[in-house]
Design an enzyme around this catalytic site. Structure first.
Site, short mmCIF file in Angstrom:
data_model
loop_
_atom_site.label_atom_id
_atom_site.label_comp_id
_atom_site.label_asym_id
_atom_site.label_seq_id
_atom_site.Cartn_x
_atom_site.Cartn_y
_atom_site.Cartn_z
CB CYS B 76 41.08 -40.60 -7.04
SG CYS B 76 41.87 -38.77 -6.78
CB CYS B 81 39.10 -36.31 -7.33
SG CYS B 81 38.83 -37.73 -6.25
CE LYS B 84 35.24 -34.10 -7.90
NZ LYS B 84 34.88 -34.67 -6.87
CE1 TYR B 218 31.59 -37.23 -4.90
CE2 TYR B 218 30.47 -38.52 -3.29
CZ TYR B 218 31.56 -38.22 -4.03
OH TYR B 218 32.77 -39.10 -3.99
CD GLU B 222 31.41 -33.67 -7.44
OE1 GLU B 222 31.91 -33.21 -6.46
OE2 GLU B 222 31.90 -34.77 -7.66
CG HIS B 487 38.19 -6.60 3.76
ND1 HIS B 487 36.83 -7.15 3.75
CD2 HIS B 487 38.34 -5.66 3.16
CE1 HIS B 487 36.10 -6.24 3.21
NE2 HIS B 487 37.00 -5.38 2.62
CD GLU B 492 35.97 -10.27 5.17
OE1 GLU B 492 36.58 -9.69 5.98
OE2 GLU B 492 35.98 -9.64 3.86
#
Lengths: 566, 512
Positions: B76, B81, B84, B218, B222, B487, B492
């Site tokens: 990681c 992670c 990346k 992935y 990525e 908003h 939302e």
């Protein structure tokens, strides 16, 4: 034709007439039309003192989108700086062109208005660019832009007129000051700007302009973020001060005058300062300062979270039911029978204050001229009192959005309330709009989003001993390479201990706070507890995961600082 | 053996007092030995130390085929992670700079990207994290040993250092959290000699240049995404489908966006060989599996992202009889992370059937530490783990994919609400938002419990997190309906969702 309203429709021109084309009104109109009702929506805004008109869509389509665009602009400015740390190379210095931005934003607003009108048409809502004044029971006098007047009737009326900026009432305000409506239409960069008002919108605008490289001073008049969580407000202010925004405390603006002729001053001389403002401090001292632009923004969120716990002695009956009493406005008297009394307020007393209340040109509600129907309004704000069904004291008149008294004024809430209202009226549903746990977002340089209670309110409601406040600073990973300040982003979760630490308030300050919060709002709706927060797996690497591993409580430390990372 | 016993005695003497005060048997050097200093291993060891256990963690990084190596923290922090996300951010900033022009920022001349600046900044940050982990272990009184560990028996671990010197360590419990490493294809000539993996890409000093990414996991998408984002020519070679295991409609949107973004895709193809030309360029030959035709192209780098293999070979598990899954080579674990041998536990990427995600490993590690210390019996809940793919258009999801939901509940048992929305910031920037999409899968009957939530768009990770919380609380569709939107945000749009797939209506969000 819908059989349930079949017989009635004969009497009225429309099933639902909406006055005000803001987000709440539009939402209700669309849902109602979707349920095969005949709906008319009236929307016409008087131009601001500067002559800026706005199109259909009320504050959501105009102010809110513009806020988002401006925030994005200032964020992109930061992104450009950051990007150099991430390996991007620029040939020359980057600067900002105000007029390009204004043009792009105006075009976008225009095209979304066109799109909105098309959408209304496609779902069958009839839209009129006209004024509406309630003149009789179920009757609205409609004045179109060309001056043509006619009376239309509807079974149900919905007021969703929202609110508008208020002028300061000092010499020079209307001539020289701008409101948030005028700013995005300004053709030249505002330059050195004084923002009057410590409201959310005031701070947002200060942040936007500062982000575009202007020198900005914020005058806190009357207060810093009234109604917001105090500690969060302080953090937001602090972040802006550290960034370089000036703040003026304990003072008020007393006069604005022009020092140079606008027309003769070429754009490049803007920085010389064209407006001289007089500032009076609490101790009576006055000071003169020069600015290019003065904008005042202390109106909108002023009543954000009204202190409902304080006894409101000022609930006056502004207007009462019964038609035929147009004399009320002119003659300032009315038959006593026409006055609806409210607990604690005598009719007589209300009458005394009536003229005072309605003569304040503060909110659009007054511009509707309730000269036949008497509404319950709140004296201090002029907003309409409604019950839990968003109904005014007159059964067939409803109100949603910021025109309502006592409820937070956010676009999301207006939309939600408008939709639920239409579903209750025509869809046979009974879900009421829940005015607790309303999320709100502030697009300040460091975005702030909150849902539920403030820490102060929670302490007041439940008592300090039954509240546990979990909090933490966090450092978004994107901030690491540009080495931005470690202890800026912050989350706070307020739990009610006796209910298995149910989350009653959630506050986030950091990039994309609004996006982070949304899902948590749903979770709070399902009765989120601290234990469930802890049991959720985080998404790595993201900012939101900080909420899944909170273990510091306010009790444990008041001076929490982030040392390590990751 | 005598030396060993002596050394054990010495250990015991040194730690005697400590062990005594900790009220332990004193039979072993440690209460807990963790092999593997990745996210999970570190979390587990720190938590155990906090609970008063005597803990050591063994971490050793075997250099990659290209010679890349790194410090403490595991995949990681070093090759996963963290780097990346930072490189993804670099790519996003490239888009931001383009957008900025539309927002009035005046940027003259061309803007270009310098790999070396980015790589150095990223690598420095990773090094600071390595250091941070060291400091944290020290703070929490966890013994850090830079040794390659292998099991001798159910209480004993042999550690070998860089120079080849052996140390024998004993512990009451042993936890294996060695994770996995990227695989190289074994049958393609030149793959290993000329290719790199995700273990190397973040530590390159020079730009990889024109890159071929083989695989469509992935990791592959990525990497190809951020390479495209910083202005490199990147091609993804896909054998069958992209993002296997994820919702395939969403996977389609992710790859569509990437194609529009500039990433090239070679579909339904398998590479045959990689040759280094005299110019230094790599020539890749591949076969289109549909037509059978052969193709050739040259690249500066070839990145293999064809899967990850568990780091079990050097652990000596077979001697002890720790049961492995024959196909994947991963350790078969129970719900309490126990292996087939008592006192030996395994979790994280190395556990069979476990999600390969940092936060699950951290959470599982902490819970395991609590159980081993006898503090609780709480098991890790591996259901409804949220995750996000940081492709140019981020994709966040939690719960079931539509395919999986259909399989479990039947086509008539689910209701799928969906919406195509346009993020407000895309409008002024005139960006195409046709892949910004939300899908909420609910049970059709009952109170319409939410089974899966999928979101593509900016900040997908941030948006998904809160909704994954809703899963914990048993959120239903009506909870979504009753939530007030914030908003103006992208989040939302999730609570405004109302069009079902079944209705066949246009799902494009209009107006406000």
């Amino acid at each position: 034709m819908d059989p349930t309203t079949g017989p009635l429709l004969g009497f009225y021109d429309y099933d639902l007439l909406v006055i005000g084309g803001g987000s709440g009104g539009l939402a209700a109109a669309k849902v109602a039309a979707g349920l095969r009702k005949k709906v008319l929506i009236l929307d016409l805004m008087a131009p601001s003192a500067r002559g800026i008109k706005r199109g259909l869509g009320g504050s959501s389509f105009n102010a809110d989108s513009i806020r988002k665009y401006l925030q994005q602009t200032s964020l992109l400015g930061i992104a450009i700086n950051d990007s150099q740390m991430y390996g991007w190379k620029f040939k020359e210095e980057v600067s900002h062109g105000w007029s390009d931005l204004v043009q792009a934003v105006q075009e976008q607003v225009k095209s979304s208005t066109v799109e909105l009108k098309r959408e209304l048409k496609s779902c069958g809502v009839i839209y009129l660019n006209a004024w509406g004044v309630i003149v009789g029971p179920h009757t609205v006098e409609v004045t179109e832009t060309n001056g043509r007047k006619r009376c239309l009737t509807a079974e149900t009326l919905l007021i969703a007129t929202g609110d508008r900026p208020q002028y300061l009432g000092i010499p020079g305000d209307k001539e020289y000051c701008l409101t948030s409506e005028d700013l995005p239409s300004l053709h030249h960069p505002p330059g050195r700007t004084l923002v009057v008002g410590g409201s959310a919108e005031g701070l947002e605008w200060a942040g936007f302009l500062f982000g575009l490289g202007m020198s900005v001073t914020v005058m806190l008049q009357p207060d810093l973020l009234p109604g917001f969580d105090c500690k969060m407000a302080e953090k937001i202010e602090n972040h802006m001060i550290v960034g370089g925004v000036n703040f003026l405390y304990h003072c008020s603006l007393t006069k604005v005058k022009q020092t140079e002729d606008v027309i003769s001053a070429p754009p490049q001389h803007l920085s010389k300062g064209r407006l001289q403002v007089t500032v009076m401090y609490k101790d009576g001292q006055t000071k003169h300062e020069d600015f290019d632009t003065v904008c005042h923004l202390f109106f909108l969120f002023l009543q954000h979270y009204p202190h409902q716990d304080q006894q409101q002695p000022h609930i006056y009956i502004c207007v009462a039911v019964v038609c035929r009493c147009c004399s009320l406005l002119e003659g300032k008297h009315a038959p006593a029978t026409s006055v609806w009394s409210v607990s604690g307020c005598s009719a007589a007393k209300s009458m005394l204050h009536f003229s005072g209340c309605c003569s304040e040109p503060r909110f659009c509600a007054q511009q509707l001229l309730f000269n036949c129907c008497m509404f319950l309004c709140v004296r201090s704000t002029g907003r309409i009192l409604v019950n839990e069904r968003d109904q005014t004291n007159i059964d067939y008149i409803y109100a949603v959005g910021s025109v309502q008294h006592g409820h937070p004024a956010t676009t999301g809430l207006s939309v939600h309330a408008g939709r639920l209202l239409a579903r209750r009226l025509y869809g046979g549903e009974s879900i009421l709009c829940d005015y607790t746990n309303v999320p709100t977002v502030m697009l300040t340089p460091l975005e702030y989003a909150a849902c539920g209670l403030t820490e102060e309110k929670a302490n007041l409601t439940f008592g300090e001993n039954s509240i546990e406040v979990y909090h933490s600073f966090y450092w978004p990973m994107e901030w690491t390479l540009p080495s931005r300040h470690k202890n800026s982003c912050y989350v706070k979760v307020i739990c009610h201990i006796p209910e298995q630490e149910r989350v009653v308030g959630l506050h986030i300050m950091g990039p994309n706070a609004g996006d982070v919060l949304q899902g948590f709002v749903t979770a709070m709706k399902c009765g989120l507890t601290k234990q469930q927060l802890d049991a959720t797996v985080g998404i790595h690497p993201g900012s939101a995961q900080v909420l899944t591993s909170l273990n510091q409580t306010r009790r444990m430390t008041d001076a929490l600082m982030l040392r390590g990372n990751c | 053996m005598a030396a060993l016993v002596r050394s054990r005695h010495r250990w015991k003497r040194i730690n005697c007092l400590q062990v005594f005060t900790r009220n332990l048997t004193g039979k072993y050097n440690y209460d807990l030995l963790v092999i593997g200093g990745g996210s999970g291993g570190l979390a587990c060891s720190k938590e155990a130390a906090q609970l008063g256990q005597k803990v050591a963690v063994l971490d050793y990084v075997e250099p990659t085929a290209k010679g890349t190596k790194w410090g403490l923290g595991g995949t990681c922090v070093n090759v996963g992670c963290i780097p990346k996300k930072l490189m993804h951010q670099a790519a996003l900033l490239g888009t931001a700079v383009k957008d900025a022009k539309k927002y009035g920022w005046q940027i003259s001349g061309t803007v270009c990207h310098d790999w070396a600046t980015m790589a150095e900044a990223v690598q420095n940050h990773v090094r600071s994290l390595n250091w941070g982990h060291r400091v944290q272990l020290q703070d929490k009184k966890v013994k850090y040993l830079n040794l390659k560990g292998s099991l001798v028996d159910e209480h004993t671990v042999r550690g070998v250092n860089k120079a080849g010197r052996e140390t024998i360590l004993t512990a009451k419990n042993i936890v294996i959290a060695t994770g996995g490493r990227p695989k190289y294809p074994t049958t393609i000539p030149g793959a290993m000699e000329h290719g790199i993996t995700s273990d190397d890409i973040f530590w390159l000093k020079k730009s990889p240049g024109k890159t071929l990414v083989v695989g469509a996991s992935y990791v592959a998408l990525e990497c190809a995404g951020f390479l495209t984002g910083i202005g490199l020519d990147a091609t993804v070679m896909v054998r069958s489908i992209a993002l296997r295991g994820f919702d395939q409609q969403m996977a389609g949107l992710v790859t569509d966006y990437m194609e529009a973004y500039g990433t090239k895709f070679v579909w339904k193809s398998v590479p045959n060989r990689v040759d280094k030309l005299s110019s230094g360029a790599l020539q890749v030959t591949w076969t289109d599996t549909q037509t059978g035709s052969q193709h050739k192209d040259t690249y500066d780098s070839v990145l293999w992202a064809v899967g990850r293999a568990p780091e079990t070979k050097a652990l000596g598990l077979d001697k002890l009889g720790v049961q492995l899954n024959k196909e994947t080579g991963k350790i078969v674990v129970g719900a309490d992370e126990s292996t087939s041998v008592p006192n030996i536990y395994a979790f994280g990427d190395i556990g069979e059937g476990r999600p390969e995600l940092t936060p699950t490993a951290i959470k599982a590690g902490k819970l395991l530490a609590h159980r081993l210390a006898g503090q609780s019996a709480e098991l890790m809940n591996y259901d409804n783990v949220p995750t996000t793919v940081f492709t140019p258009l981020e994709y966040g999801c939690v719960g079931l994919s539509e395919e999986e939901a259909e399989k479990r509940h039947g086509k008539d048992g689910i209701e799928v609400y969906h919406a195509f929305y346009k993020p407000l910031e895309f409008t002024v920037a005139e960006r195409d938002a046709s892949q910004c999409y939300i899908k909420v899968i609910c049970e059709r009957g009952g109170n319409r419990k939410i089974l899966g939530l999928h979101f593509t768009g900016p900040n997908a990770g941030e948006v998904t997190q809160g909704f994954s919380m809703g899963f914990q609380c048993g959120a239903t569709y009506s909870h979504l309906l009753q939530t007030v939107g914030i908003h103006p945000t992208c989040g939302e749009e999730v609570v405004k969702i109302n069009i079902t797939k079944r209705s066949g209506l246009d799902a494009t969000v209009t107006g406000c």
